[in-house]
Structures are given as structure tokens and as C-alpha cells.
Design a protein around this motif. Sequence first.
Motif, PDB file in Angstrom:
ATOM      1  N   PRO A  64       0.836  -1.203   0.000  1.00  0.00           N
ATOM      2  CA  PRO A  64       0.000   0.000   0.000  1.00  0.00           C
ATOM      3  C   PRO A  64       0.871   1.254   0.000  1.00  0.00           C
ATOM      4  CG  PRO A  64      -0.065  -1.067   2.148  1.00  0.00           C
ATOM      5  CD  PRO A  64       0.727  -1.965   1.249  1.00  0.00           C
ATOM      6  N   ALA A  65       0.403   2.328  -0.625  1.00  0.00           N
ATOM      7  CA  ALA A  65       1.184   3.562  -0.724  1.00  0.00           C
ATOM      8  C   ALA A  65       1.342   4.170   0.659  1.00  0.00           C
ATOM      9  CB  ALA A  65       0.466   4.532  -1.647  1.00  0.00           C
ATOM     10  N   ALA A  66       2.544   4.690   0.945  1.00  0.00           N
ATOM     11  CA  ALA A  66       2.794   5.292   2.255  1.00  0.00           C
ATOM     12  C   ALA A  66       2.090   6.634   2.340  1.00  0.00           C
ATOM     13  CB  ALA A  66       4.291   5.471   2.429  1.00  0.00           C
ATOM     14  N   ARG A  67       1.678   7.012   3.553  1.00  0.00           N
ATOM     15  CA  ARG A  67       1.030   8.310   3.700  1.00  0.00           C
ATOM     16  C   ARG A  67       2.015   9.304   4.283  1.00  0.00           C
ATOM     17  NH1 ARG A  67      -3.936   7.306   7.313  1.00  0.00           N
ATOM     18  NH2 ARG A  67      -2.295   6.201   8.393  1.00  0.00           N
ATOM     19  N   LEU A  68       1.852  10.571   3.899  1.00  0.00           N
ATOM     20  CA  LEU A  68       2.715  11.615   4.427  1.00  0.00           C
ATOM     21  C   LEU A  68       2.178  12.029   5.788  1.00  0.00           C
ATOM     22  CD1 LEU A  68       3.201  13.880   1.316  1.00  0.00           C
ATOM     23  CD2 LEU A  68       5.001  12.702   2.552  1.00  0.00           C
ATOM     24  N   PRO A  69       3.070  12.444   6.694  1.00  0.00           N
ATOM     25  CA  PRO A  69       2.569  12.954   7.984  1.00  0.00           C
ATOM     26  C   PRO A  69       1.808  14.258   7.763  1.00  0.00           C
ATOM     27  CG  PRO A  69       4.934  13.220   7.828  1.00  0.00           C
ATOM     28  CD  PRO A  69       4.520  12.460   6.618  1.00  0.00           C
ATOM     29  N   GLU A  70       0.767  14.506   8.526  1.00  0.00           N
ATOM     30  CA  GLU A  70      -0.082  15.677   8.245  1.00  0.00           C
ATOM     31  C   GLU A  70       0.453  16.952   8.866  1.00  0.00           C
ATOM     32  OE1 GLU A  70      -3.958  12.817   8.052  1.00  0.00           O
ATOM     33  OE2 GLU A  70      -4.029  14.566   9.352  1.00  0.00           O
ATOM     34  N   SER A  71       1.411  16.828   9.795  1.00  0.00           N
ATOM     35  CA  SER A  71       1.810  18.026  10.533  1.00  0.00           C
ATOM     36  C   SER A  71       2.812  18.901   9.782  1.00  0.00           C
ATOM     37  CB  SER A  71       2.379  17.623  11.888  1.00  0.00           C
ATOM     38  OG  SER A  71       3.458  16.746  11.654  1.00  0.00           O
ATOM     39  N   GLU A  72       3.313  18.494   8.613  1.00  0.00           N
ATOM     40  CA  GLU A  72       4.311  19.273   7.885  1.00  0.00           C
ATOM     41  C   GLU A  72       3.722  20.523   7.268  1.00  0.00           C
ATOM     42  OE1 GLU A  72       7.613  16.262   6.070  1.00  0.00           O
ATOM     43  OE2 GLU A  72       5.717  16.481   5.035  1.00  0.00           O
ATOM     44  N   SER A  73       4.617  21.518   6.965  1.00  0.00           N
ATOM     45  CA  SER A  73       4.174  22.732   6.287  1.00  0.00           C
ATOM     46  C   SER A  73       3.810  22.367   4.854  1.00  0.00           C
ATOM     47  CB  SER A  73       5.300  23.763   6.280  1.00  0.00           C
ATOM     48  OG  SER A  73       6.314  23.325   5.412  1.00  0.00           O
ATOM     49  N   THR A  74       3.005  23.193   4.220  1.00  0.00           N
ATOM     50  CA  THR A  74       2.504  22.900   2.869  1.00  0.00           C
ATOM     51  C   THR A  74       3.656  22.773   1.869  1.00  0.00           C
ATOM     52  OG1 THR A  74       0.712  24.376   3.507  1.00  0.00           O
ATOM     53  CG2 THR A  74       0.671  23.553   1.255  1.00  0.00           C
ATOM     54  N   GLU A  75       4.643  23.692   1.977  1.00  0.00           N
ATOM     55  CA  GLU A  75       5.750  23.697   1.018  1.00  0.00           C
ATOM     56  C   GLU A  75       6.606  22.438   1.160  1.00  0.00           C
ATOM     57  OE1 GLU A  75       7.667  27.657   0.638  1.00  0.00           O
ATOM     58  OE2 GLU A  75       9.479  26.464   0.314  1.00  0.00           O
ATOM     59  N   ALA A  76       6.957  22.125   2.412  1.00  0.00           N
ATOM     60  CA  ALA A  76       7.788  20.931   2.669  1.00  0.00           C
ATOM     61  C   ALA A  76       7.041  19.679   2.235  1.00  0.00           C
ATOM     62  CB  ALA A  76       8.143  20.851   4.146  1.00  0.00           C
ATOM     63  N   ALA A  77       5.745  19.680   2.498  1.00  0.00           N
ATOM     64  CA  ALA A  77       4.935  18.502   2.135  1.00  0.00           C
ATOM     65  C   ALA A  77       4.902  18.342   0.621  1.00  0.00           C
ATOM     66  CB  ALA A  77       3.523  18.646   2.691  1.00  0.00           C
ATOM     67  N   ALA A  78       4.776  19.485  -0.099  1.00  0.00           N
ATOM     68  CA  ALA A  78       4.719  19.436  -1.566  1.00  0.00           C
ATOM     69  C   ALA A  78       6.028  18.900  -2.134  1.00  0.00           C
ATOM     70  CB  ALA A  78       4.426  20.816  -2.128  1.00  0.00           C
ATOM     71  N   GLU A  79       7.148  19.360  -1.546  1.00  0.00           N
ATOM     72  CA  GLU A  79       8.462  18.908  -2.028  1.00  0.00           C
ATOM     73  C   GLU A  79       8.645  17.427  -1.761  1.00  0.00           C
ATOM     74  OE1 GLU A  79      11.662  21.845  -1.154  1.00  0.00           O
ATOM     75  OE2 GLU A  79      12.914  20.047  -0.977  1.00  0.00           O
TER      76      GLU A  79
END
Lengths: 180, 84
Positions: free
Chosen positions: A92-107
Motif C-alpha cells: 500500500p502507498a505510504a502516507r505523508l505525515p499531516e503536521s508538515e508545512s505545505t511547502e515541505a509537504a509538496a516537495e
Amino acid sequence: MADDIEIINRVLNGDVEAFRPIVERYQKPVISMIGNLLGDRHACEDVAQDVFFSAYRKLSSFDPARSSFSTWLFTIARNKSINAMKKKKPEPAARLPESESTEAAAERTELKELFAKLDDALERIGGKYRRALVMAEFEEMPYEQIAQIEGVRVGTVKSRINRAKQKLRKALSKLEGDMK
Amino acid sequence: MKADRIYETWKESKKDIVVSKGFCDRVMRKVCGYEQSKPAPLLDIGEFLDKMYSHRLTRAGLIVAAALAGLARMAFALWTFLAV
């Protein structure tokens, strides 16, 4: 390593606990190799456990004149990985943590997507080419050791690695094209 | 991001392996469990020989038996040679 031979002799003479330093020494490289061959970090520890258990049971068949202990152990790991590949289910695809900033998450998302595409490309490469590439590039094993594990000549290992890299290069240039 | 950099970063990410705590213990538990489940041998040759050698008479008997067996073998070899 001469140390490995000494430990093996102690195990064969009945000292079961003497097997522990062998596991501690090789657990990380074995798990790493299996994880990269299977492309599944979750299942790799189960397979690795099986590798060490098989190695323990077959310890009396290890011949130091034919290969080093690490080569023998990685050969067992390679064979177990091939069997596990046949039974593999999609991860299954890994999920990103939700607490990151939008920019860091996008990168991170972009990087994750790139890596996922490279993982796909690696998976699409045939077994023997993928194994050669994983052992050489990710596990940094010498060609001679890979040749012993795969039971082929060094020249064959080199050509398999080149072939695998060519296929990855194609996937990478397609990725570059997609990003522009 | 250039292709080479992507490849190198991806390669580096493949070395990022964390072995779960207790992995070694799990392996050793399996190994010890296997040893305990193995059936005991019907005859422990080592123990049998130790017992035999611990008595002077059995030791002497074994040496005499071995010497007689050696003499018998020599006699048989000589007889075979002479018969030819």
C-alpha cells in the motif's frame, strides 16, 4: 572473516547462543538487501528471519574453501527473496505525515512520486538484472561476490548491471521530460 | 532536479534501513525453539564411549579386541595373497 569461522565452529560444537553475534553482525545488510530486492520494507524482516534460521540449520554444509560466510549467507538471502517475490502482494502507498508545512509537504510529495516511479521502473526490470543492480548499487557488493552469489561470471554481472542501468536511465529521462 | 541527482538521492534512500528492535532476539528464539524440539538421539555415541573408557577392564578389553581384529585382518590379507 576468520572471526565468523570461529563462531561457526562454536555453534557446530553445540553453543547455540554463539549464533547471536552472527545475526547481530549481518542483520542490517541482509534486511537491506531483501528489502531492496522485494521492494517491500515490511515483509523483508520476515524473510530475513527465515534466512538466518535456514543458515543455522544448514551451518554444517558451509564450506569456507568455496566462499566466505557473508557470500554464503547472501546466497541464501537471494534465494529466499526470489521465492518471496513469487508470492508478493502489492504494497500500500505510504502516507505523508499531516503536521508538515505545505511547502515541505509538496516537495516531499514530488520526491516521493519520483522515487515511486523509479521503484516501478526497477520492479519492471527482470529479476536477474534487478538483483545485480541492487547488490552492486545499493548494497555496494564487489562484482566478484555478486558473481559467486548469482553463480555467473564477473563479466555477466557487469553486463546485467549495465542493462539494468540503461532501463533506469530511460525511465529517468522520461521523468525529466514529464517534469519540464 | 537533474536525473543524476534524482538517481543518487534515490540510491541513498535505499540504504536507509532501520532494523526493528528485537529482531535478533526473535531469530534466536526460533533457533532455540528448533533445538529444543529436536528429538534426543537413541544412542549418544560420545557418552557411550566415555562410559566404556572410564572402566579399566572395558578399556583393556577394547584394546585386546582391537589387537585381535588387526591380527585377524593381517592373517586374512596374507592368506588372500598366498592363495593367489
